[in-house]
Design a protein around this motif. Structure first.
Motif, PDB file in Angstrom:
ATOM      1  N   ASP A  30       2.113  10.816  40.232  1.00  0.00           N
ATOM      2  CA  ASP A  30       0.684  10.838  39.936  1.00  0.00           C
ATOM      3  C   ASP A  30       0.216  12.286  40.013  1.00  0.00           C
ATOM      4  O   ASP A  30       0.296  12.917  41.069  1.00  0.00           O
ATOM      5  CB  ASP A  30      -0.064   9.986  40.963  1.00  0.00           C
ATOM      6  CG  ASP A  30      -1.547   9.819  40.628  1.00  0.00           C
ATOM      7  OD1 ASP A  30      -2.103  10.691  39.936  1.00  0.00           O
ATOM      8  OD2 ASP A  30      -2.141   8.827  41.078  1.00  0.00           O
ATOM      9  N   ALA A  59      -1.494  13.612  43.594  1.00  0.00           N
ATOM     10  CA  ALA A  59      -2.392  12.551  44.040  1.00  0.00           C
ATOM     11  C   ALA A  59      -2.553  12.505  45.552  1.00  0.00           C
ATOM     12  O   ALA A  59      -3.476  11.874  46.062  1.00  0.00           O
ATOM     13  CB  ALA A  59      -1.889  11.201  43.545  1.00  0.00           C
ATOM     14  N   LEU A  64      -4.950   8.614  42.570  1.00  0.00           N
ATOM     15  CA  LEU A  64      -4.875   7.179  42.815  1.00  0.00           C
ATOM     16  C   LEU A  64      -3.779   6.811  43.802  1.00  0.00           C
ATOM     17  O   LEU A  64      -3.998   6.002  44.703  1.00  0.00           O
ATOM     18  CB  LEU A  64      -4.619   6.440  41.491  1.00  0.00           C
ATOM     19  CG  LEU A  64      -5.788   6.324  40.520  1.00  0.00           C
ATOM     20  CD1 LEU A  64      -5.327   5.630  39.249  1.00  0.00           C
ATOM     21  CD2 LEU A  64      -6.938   5.561  41.155  1.00  0.00           C
ATOM     22  N   SER A  65      -2.589   7.380  43.640  1.00  0.00           N
ATOM     23  CA  SER A  65      -1.428   6.984  44.447  1.00  0.00           C
ATOM     24  C   SER A  65      -0.576   8.204  44.745  1.00  0.00           C
ATOM     25  O   SER A  65      -0.305   9.006  43.849  1.00  0.00           O
ATOM     26  CB  SER A  65      -0.574   5.952  43.700  1.00  0.00           C
ATOM     27  OG  SER A  65      -1.358   4.892  43.202  1.00  0.00           O
ATOM     28  N   THR A 140     -10.856   2.337  47.577  1.00  0.00           N
ATOM     29  CA  THR A 140      -9.679   3.205  47.671  1.00  0.00           C
ATOM     30  C   THR A 140      -8.407   2.469  47.298  1.00  0.00           C
ATOM     31  O   THR A 140      -7.537   3.017  46.624  1.00  0.00           O
ATOM     32  CB  THR A 140      -9.555   3.763  49.103  1.00  0.00           C
ATOM     33  OG1 THR A 140     -10.610   4.695  49.333  1.00  0.00           O
ATOM     34  CG2 THR A 140      -8.226   4.454  49.320  1.00  0.00           C
ATOM     35  N   PHE A 143      -9.330   1.085  42.810  1.00  0.00           N
ATOM     36  CA  PHE A 143      -9.558   1.920  41.628  1.00  0.00           C
ATOM     37  C   PHE A 143      -9.977   3.356  41.940  1.00  0.00           C
ATOM     38  O   PHE A 143      -9.930   4.211  41.060  1.00  0.00           O
ATOM     39  CB  PHE A 143     -10.661   1.298  40.754  1.00  0.00           C
ATOM     40  CG  PHE A 143     -12.018   1.312  41.382  1.00  0.00           C
ATOM     41  CD1 PHE A 143     -12.853   2.419  41.283  1.00  0.00           C
ATOM     42  CD2 PHE A 143     -12.477   0.211  42.097  1.00  0.00           C
ATOM     43  CE1 PHE A 143     -14.110   2.431  41.874  1.00  0.00           C
ATOM     44  CE2 PHE A 143     -13.725   0.213  42.695  1.00  0.00           C
ATOM     45  CZ  PHE A 143     -14.542   1.332  42.574  1.00  0.00           C
ATOM     46  N   GLY A 145      -8.848   5.514  44.608  1.00  0.00           N
ATOM     47  CA  GLY A 145      -7.846   6.421  45.147  1.00  0.00           C
ATOM     48  C   GLY A 145      -8.306   7.182  46.374  1.00  0.00           C
ATOM     49  O   GLY A 145      -9.300   6.847  47.018  1.00  0.00           O
ATOM     50  N   GLY A 350     -14.667   4.882  38.757  1.00  0.00           N
ATOM     51  CA  GLY A 350     -13.292   5.016  38.304  1.00  0.00           C
ATOM     52  C   GLY A 350     -13.029   4.266  37.013  1.00  0.00           C
ATOM     53  O   GLY A 350     -13.606   3.193  36.768  1.00  0.00           O
ATOM     54  N   ILE A 352      -9.526   3.235  34.673  1.00  0.00           N
ATOM     55  CA  ILE A 352      -8.064   3.247  34.555  1.00  0.00           C
ATOM     56  C   ILE A 352      -7.681   2.544  33.253  1.00  0.00           C
ATOM     57  O   ILE A 352      -8.094   1.401  33.013  1.00  0.00           O
ATOM     58  CB  ILE A 352      -7.393   2.535  35.738  1.00  0.00           C
ATOM     59  CG1 ILE A 352      -7.857   3.146  37.075  1.00  0.00           C
ATOM     60  CG2 ILE A 352      -5.874   2.614  35.617  1.00  0.00           C
ATOM     61  CD1 ILE A 352      -7.355   2.392  38.286  1.00  0.00           C
ATOM     62  N   TYR A 362      -6.251   7.899  33.973  1.00  0.00           N
ATOM     63  CA  TYR A 362      -7.450   7.523  34.704  1.00  0.00           C
ATOM     64  C   TYR A 362      -8.408   8.694  34.824  1.00  0.00           C
ATOM     65  O   TYR A 362      -8.036   9.862  34.659  1.00  0.00           O
ATOM     66  CB  TYR A 362      -7.086   7.003  36.100  1.00  0.00           C
ATOM     67  CG  TYR A 362      -6.395   8.014  36.984  1.00  0.00           C
ATOM     68  CD1 TYR A 362      -7.137   8.917  37.760  1.00  0.00           C
ATOM     69  CD2 TYR A 362      -5.005   8.075  37.063  1.00  0.00           C
ATOM     70  CE1 TYR A 362      -6.511   9.846  38.569  1.00  0.00           C
ATOM     71  CE2 TYR A 362      -4.377   8.992  37.872  1.00  0.00           C
ATOM     72  CZ  TYR A 362      -5.131   9.875  38.631  1.00  0.00           C
ATOM     73  OH  TYR A 362      -4.515  10.800  39.433  1.00  0.00           O
ATOM     74  N   LEU A 364     -11.723   9.770  37.577  1.00  0.00           N
ATOM     75  CA  LEU A 364     -12.452   9.445  38.794  1.00  0.00           C
ATOM     76  C   LEU A 364     -13.583  10.444  39.004  1.00  0.00           C
ATOM     77  O   LEU A 364     -13.427  11.633  38.738  1.00  0.00           O
ATOM     78  CB  LEU A 364     -11.524   9.496  40.017  1.00  0.00           C
ATOM     79  CG  LEU A 364     -10.255   8.639  39.983  1.00  0.00           C
ATOM     80  CD1 LEU A 364      -9.385   8.947  41.199  1.00  0.00           C
ATOM     81  CD2 LEU A 364     -10.614   7.165  39.941  1.00  0.00           C
ATOM     82  N   ARG A 403      -0.485   8.517  35.766  1.00  0.00           N
ATOM     83  CA  ARG A 403       0.371   7.920  36.794  1.00  0.00           C
ATOM     84  C   ARG A 403       1.493   7.141  36.117  1.00  0.00           C
ATOM     85  O   ARG A 403       1.248   6.352  35.213  1.00  0.00           O
ATOM     86  CB  ARG A 403      -0.460   6.983  37.688  1.00  0.00           C
ATOM     87  CG  ARG A 403       0.317   6.280  38.767  1.00  0.00           C
ATOM     88  CD  ARG A 403      -0.592   5.482  39.668  1.00  0.00           C
ATOM     89  NE  ARG A 403      -1.342   4.458  38.947  1.00  0.00           N
ATOM     90  CZ  ARG A 403      -2.105   3.526  39.530  1.00  0.00           C
ATOM     91  NH1 ARG A 403      -2.227   3.517  40.853  1.00  0.00           N
ATOM     92  NH2 ARG A 403      -2.742   2.637  38.806  1.00  0.00           N
TER      93      ARG A 403
END
Length: 406
Positions: A30, A59, A64-65, A140, A143, A145, A350, A352, A362, A364, A403
């Motif tokens: 990510d 990320a 996000l991840s 979190t 959507f 993160g 967010g 995605i 995505y 944010l 991602r």
């Protein structure tokens, strides 16, 4: 997430009649570019100044991840039981360096036994039940993160801190119900309670409705909870954040001033209702630092007593098409008046879009407003998780990323 599985008959490595081992390699990348309208930087006069910032980050900072790769394995040992293990490494995709303070397997590293009719017992570095049951119901966890977590991730719902030396038991799911308990051994000679962490969690899910609740208690949290990575762990150093200086930004000003607490307590509960393609969620958490001034950690403000953060979040997310998810959340955080108190208001947005089952793009955006006096004894400044704190009570953060799961 697509995973590559290799099945290896146990008979190839030892004598065993019907046992089989599996090994799964998995991971995630990510990375994106981000912008903030105001971040603390060194000014021309030798003092901190505010400036806009544009950067490429992994990320782990704001996405996000967290980027990772891992190995997950199991071995059938008979009677409905399996030996299981996980080794999961976190890294910064934009630089290739290790995340989690330089730990080789800083995300997870555990081994244990799984019983088909009961549950799973594991030992090692693990996620705690409070996080596992509450985070999936938050913005979190769905959507928004890391940057959409509550100010400076004060309640750890973005999983900033994991638990070392942990023994955990997780039940199987029965009629939609499941539960888990964890105990982390402190390891201090002559004091079995020093540096210990224990946590409990439970949840229910029936498809259209989900609920979760969790509790975590950490003794000497500056070391046991915030200092459990290779670049931290010194009891006399503030492992939570930094007061900064005239030329270096502050770190986690929302709660960095409370490192001297003898106990950290996290309580959280969440609900989610699904109405077709739309989901409404609510999460409430309470973060309490007790016994301030009770450890060797820095306490330059001379705090005594207790301080707590009450946080409430409402979120809404909807699939406009099977590939496009839109989400929004409102978050309110209030800290009691040990030194005047503080309040933080935050909006998360967010989007995605799934390009395939394994790849999505995505966008944010987070807006935060702070008021009152923060933990450093200064006028509270906005501090979106993962960004350098603002020099004012307002801050906007935005990110566009991609991602990929493998």
């Amino acid at each position: 997430m697509k995973r590559y599985s290799i099945a290896v008959p146990l008979a190839l490595v030892c004598v065993g009649a019907h046992a089989q081992s599996t090994l799964l390699l998995y991971g995630l990348l990510d990375i994106g570019v981000q912008y903030t309208n105001d971040a603390q930087v060194r000014g021309q006069s030798g003092r901190l100044a505010g400036a806009s910032q544009f950067a490429m980050t992994d990320a782990h900072a704001t996405g996000l991840s967290g980027s990772r790769w891992g190995l997950r394995g199991s071995e059938d040992i008979g009677s409905g039981m399996k030996a299981v293990f996980v080794l999961e490494n976190g890294f910064m995709a934009n630089t290739g360096t290790l995340a989690q303070g330089g730990a080789e397997f800083g995300r997870q590293a555990y081994v244990g036994i799984s019983a088909a009719q009961v549950g799973t017992l594991t030992l090692g570095r693990q996620y705690d039940p409070y996080l596992e049951f509450v985070q999936p119901l938050s913005a979190t966890g769905t959507f928004a993160g890391y940057m959409g977590s509550h100010p400076d991730d004060v309640d750890n719902l973005a999983n900033t801190n994991r638990v070392n030396n942990a023994v955990k038991f997780a039940t199987n799911k029965y009629g939609g119900f499941s539960a888990s308990g964890l105990y982390s051994v402190g390891g201090v000679a002559g004091d079995t309670t020093a540096n210990q962490i224990w946590a409990l969690g439970g949840g229910y899910s029936n498809g259209s409705f989900s609920a979760g609740i969790g509790y975590l208690n950490a003794r000497d949290p500056n070391v046991s909870f915030y200092g459990n990575t290779p670049n931290k762990g010194v009891a006399t150093v503030d492992n939570i954040g930094t007061f900064g200086s005239a030329t270096s930004p502050q770190g986690n000003p929302v709660y960095a001033g409370f490192a001297s607490a003898s106990t950290l307590q996290l309580i959280g509960a969440g609900l989610a209702w699904n109405f077709g393609t739309t989901t409404l969620g609510a999460v409430v958490t309470d973060t309490r630092f007790s016994g301030l001034g009770g450890t060797a950690a820095p306490n330059p403000r001379g705090y005594q007593g207790n301080v707590n953060f009450l946080n409430a979040e409402l979120s809404l997310r909807a699939y406009v098409t099977p590939a496009l998810l839109l989400g929004a959340a409102f978050d309110y955080t209030k800290r009691n008046s040990i030194d005047g108190g503080a309040r933080y208001l935050q909006l998360d947005f967010g989007t995605i879009y799934s390009l395939s089952k394994r790849t999505d793009v995505y966008a944010l955006t987070v807006l935060q407003r702070a008021s009152g006096v923060d933990s450093l004894g200064q006028q509270a400044v906005a501090s979106i998780s993962g960004f350098s704190p603002s020099t004012t009570g307002h801050q906007i953060g935005a990110r566009i990323g991609i991602r990929h799961k493998f």
